[in-house]
Design a protein around this motif. Structure first.
Motif, PDB file in Angstrom:
ATOM      1  N   LEU A   1       0.846  -1.193   0.000  1.00 12.75           N
ATOM      2  CA  LEU A   1       0.000   0.000   0.000  1.00 12.75           C
ATOM      3  C   LEU A   1       0.882   1.243   0.000  1.00 12.75           C
ATOM      4  CD1 LEU A   1      -2.802  -0.922   2.563  1.00 12.75           C
ATOM      5  CD2 LEU A   1      -3.114  -0.438   0.129  1.00 12.75           C
ATOM      6  N   MET A   2       0.566   2.158  -0.901  1.00 12.90           N
ATOM      7  CA  MET A   2       1.281   3.435  -0.976  1.00 12.90           C
ATOM      8  C   MET A   2       0.493   4.511  -0.238  1.00 12.90           C
ATOM      9  SD  MET A   2       2.389   3.309  -5.001  1.00 12.90           S
ATOM     10  CE  MET A   2       1.127   2.141  -5.526  1.00 12.90           C
ATOM     11  N   GLY A   3       1.205   5.356   0.490  1.00  8.21           N
ATOM     12  CA  GLY A   3       0.554   6.424   1.231  1.00  8.21           C
ATOM     13  C   GLY A   3       1.300   7.737   1.094  1.00  8.21           C
ATOM     14  N   GLY A   4       0.636   8.819   1.455  1.00  8.35           N
ATOM     15  CA  GLY A   4       1.205  10.151   1.284  1.00  8.35           C
ATOM     16  C   GLY A   4       1.880  10.716   2.509  1.00  8.35           C
ATOM     17  N   ALA A   5       2.326   9.866   3.430  1.00  6.39           N
ATOM     18  CA  ALA A   5       3.013  10.359   4.629  1.00  6.39           C
ATOM     19  C   ALA A   5       4.344  11.007   4.258  1.00  6.39           C
ATOM     20  CB  ALA A   5       3.248   9.207   5.608  1.00  6.39           C
ATOM     21  N   ARG A   6       4.692  12.072   4.982  1.00  3.89           N
ATOM     22  CA  ARG A   6       5.953  12.780   4.755  1.00  3.89           C
ATOM     23  C   ARG A   6       6.740  12.840   6.066  1.00  3.89           C
ATOM     24  NH1 ARG A   6       2.439  16.869   3.955  1.00  3.89           N
ATOM     25  NH2 ARG A   6       3.787  18.102   5.283  1.00  3.89           N
ATOM     26  N   ARG A   7       8.055  12.834   5.952  1.00  4.93           N
ATOM     27  CA  ARG A   7       8.895  12.793   7.146  1.00  4.93           C
ATOM     28  C   ARG A   7       8.827  14.077   7.969  1.00  4.93           C
ATOM     29  NH1 ARG A   7      13.172   9.985   3.665  1.00  4.93           N
ATOM     30  NH2 ARG A   7      12.885   7.777   4.150  1.00  4.93           N
ATOM     31  N   ASP A   8       8.460  15.200   7.341  1.00  2.00           N
ATOM     32  CA  ASP A   8       8.437  16.460   8.082  1.00  2.00           C
ATOM     33  C   ASP A   8       7.182  16.605   8.947  1.00  2.00           C
ATOM     34  OD1 ASP A   8       6.591  16.935   5.962  1.00  2.00           O
ATOM     35  OD2 ASP A   8       6.898  19.100   6.185  1.00  2.00           O
ATOM     36  N   GLU A   9       6.218  15.693   8.787  1.00  2.00           N
ATOM     37  CA  GLU A   9       4.950  15.836   9.491  1.00  2.00           C
ATOM     38  C   GLU A   9       5.049  15.560  10.986  1.00  2.00           C
ATOM     39  OE1 GLU A   9       1.205  14.481   7.231  1.00  2.00           O
ATOM     40  OE2 GLU A   9       2.769  13.118   6.585  1.00  2.00           O
TER      41      GLU A   9
END
Length: 305
Positions: free
Chosen positions: A134-142
Motif C-alpha cells: 500500500l502506498m501512502g502520502g506520509a511525509r517525514r516532516d509531518e
C-alpha cells in the motif's frame, strides 16, 4: 537539497522530487503483484494520485485506490474524492469503520474518536482485497515517528511496524521482498515538505477540496485550536461559537481536525503562509497527535499508516 545530478540535467527542486516519487511508484508496482494507494481526498493523497497518473500515462493507473472511511469525514473532501476517482477512471475500495462498528469488529473510543480503530479496518480491507503493498502520502516532516520510517516500510504478518527492524535503502535501492502474510507500506513523497507540496500543487494546477482555502465557518476554541461546528463536532458547555475565516492545513477525522485562521484563497497565498509558520500541520491542527509524544509511533506499531 538539490543534488549534483539535478543541477547537471537542469532539474529544479520540484522536478527532482517529482522524478523520485514517480520512480518509487513504478518500483512498487514492478516489485509487487497487488499494490494499492491510499486516497482520502486530502492534499497529500491528491498529489500522490496526480503523480501516479503521470507515472503510467498515457495508460490508466494500474492499481486501485483505498479509503478507510471513518464516517467522520468532511463533506467537501468526500465529494472531491468521488469526483477525482471518476475523472481518472480508478477503482475505489472503501473500508468502512461504521460498518465494522455495527458488526462488532471494532469499538469506538469513549471520546467518540475513530482514528485508532481505523487500523484494524485498514488491515482487514487490505486482506480482503489481497493488497500486499500500500502506498501512502506520509511525509517525514509531518511528525517524529514518520521521520523514522523508510520509503519501503516492512510490516509483519500482523501489519505491525518495528522501528528497530528496517531495511537499508542505500543508493535508492528498495527491497520489496516479502513472505506470505507480510506486506509493504510505501511512501513516495517521504522527502517532500508541506511547502514542497504546495509549490507542486501551484505548478501543476492540482485541484483540492475547497476547505484547504480560506472560507467563513462557525467555529469554537478547544485546546487552543479552532474546531468547526458540524454534525460530528459540537461545542461543549462554555465553548462559545463564533464566525471566523479559516482554512484547513490537513484533513482527517472531523471530530479531531482543527482549522487555522487564514485569508489564503489561492495556492500562492498558502505558500506565503506556510513559509512563515514554524509549526507542522499535524502539530498545529490534529488533536489526536496531542495525546502523548509517542501517540503516532504507538499507532504505527499497531499497523496505522
Amino acid at each position: 537539497m538539490e543534488t549534483v545530478e539535478a543541477r547537471r540535467y537542469g532539474l529544479t527542486h520540484l522536478d527532482y522530487l517529482e522524478a523520485e516519487a514517480i520512480f518509487i511508484i513504478r518500483e512498487i508496482v514492478a516489485e509487487n503483484e497487488a499494490p494499492g494507494m491510499l486516497f482520502s481526498g486530502g492534499k497529500d493523497s491528491a498529489v500522490m494520485l496526480h503523480l501516479a497518473a503521470k507515472a503510467f500515462a498515457p495508460a490508466s493507473v494500474p492499481f486501485p485506490v483505498v479509503h478507510i472511511d471513518t464516517g467522520h469525514n468532511f463533506d467537501e473532501v468526500l465529494d472531491f474524492r468521488d469526483r477525482r476517482v471518476e475523472q481518472l477512471g480508478v477503482r475505489l475500495i472503501v473500508g468502512s469503520v461504521p460498518d465494522a462498528i455495527e458488526k462488532g469488529l471494532v469499538r469506538e473510543e469513549p471520546n467518540g474518536s475513530r482514528n485508532r480503530i481505523q487500523t484494524p479496518v485498514l488491515l482487514r480491507t487490505a486482506e480482503e482485497h489481497g493488497l500486499s503493498a500500500l502506498m501512502g502520502g506520509a511525509r517525514r516532516d509531518e511528525e517524529k515517528a514518520r521521520a523514522k520510517e523508510r520509503v519501503f516500510s516492512f510490516r509483519d504478518e500482523f501489519g505491525q511496524w518495528d522501528p528497530k527492524n528496517q531495511r537499508p535503502e542505500l543508493w535508492s535501492l528498495y527491497n520489496g521482498r516479502i513472505h506470505p502474510g507480510e506486506s509493504i507500506r510505501c511512501f513516495p513523497i517521504s522527502n517532500w515538505t508541506e511547502l514542497d507540496i504546495w509549490h507542486y500543487i501551484a505548478r501543476e494546477g492540482i485541484e483540492l477540496p475547497s476547505i484547504y482555502y480560506a472560507h467563513e465557518r462557525d467555529v469554537f476554541e478547544r485546546n487552543s485550536m479552532y474546531f468547526a461546528v458540524n454534525q460530528h463536532c459540537q461545542p461543549k458547555e462554555g465553548e462559545e461559537v463564533f464566525r471566523e475565516t479559516v482554512r484547513y492545513r490537513t484533513v482527517g477525522d472531523a471530530t479531531l481536525t482543527a482549522a487555522v485562521v487564514s485569508r489564503a484563497a489561492t495556492p500562492e497565498d498558502v505558500i506565503e503562509e506556510v513559509a512563515a509558520t514554524r509549526i507542522t500541520e499535524r502539530g498545529a491542527t490534529r488533536g489526536d497527535d496531542r495525546v502523548s509524544e509517542a501517540a503516532m509511533e504507538d499507532r504505527k506499531k499497531e499497523g496505522y499508516f
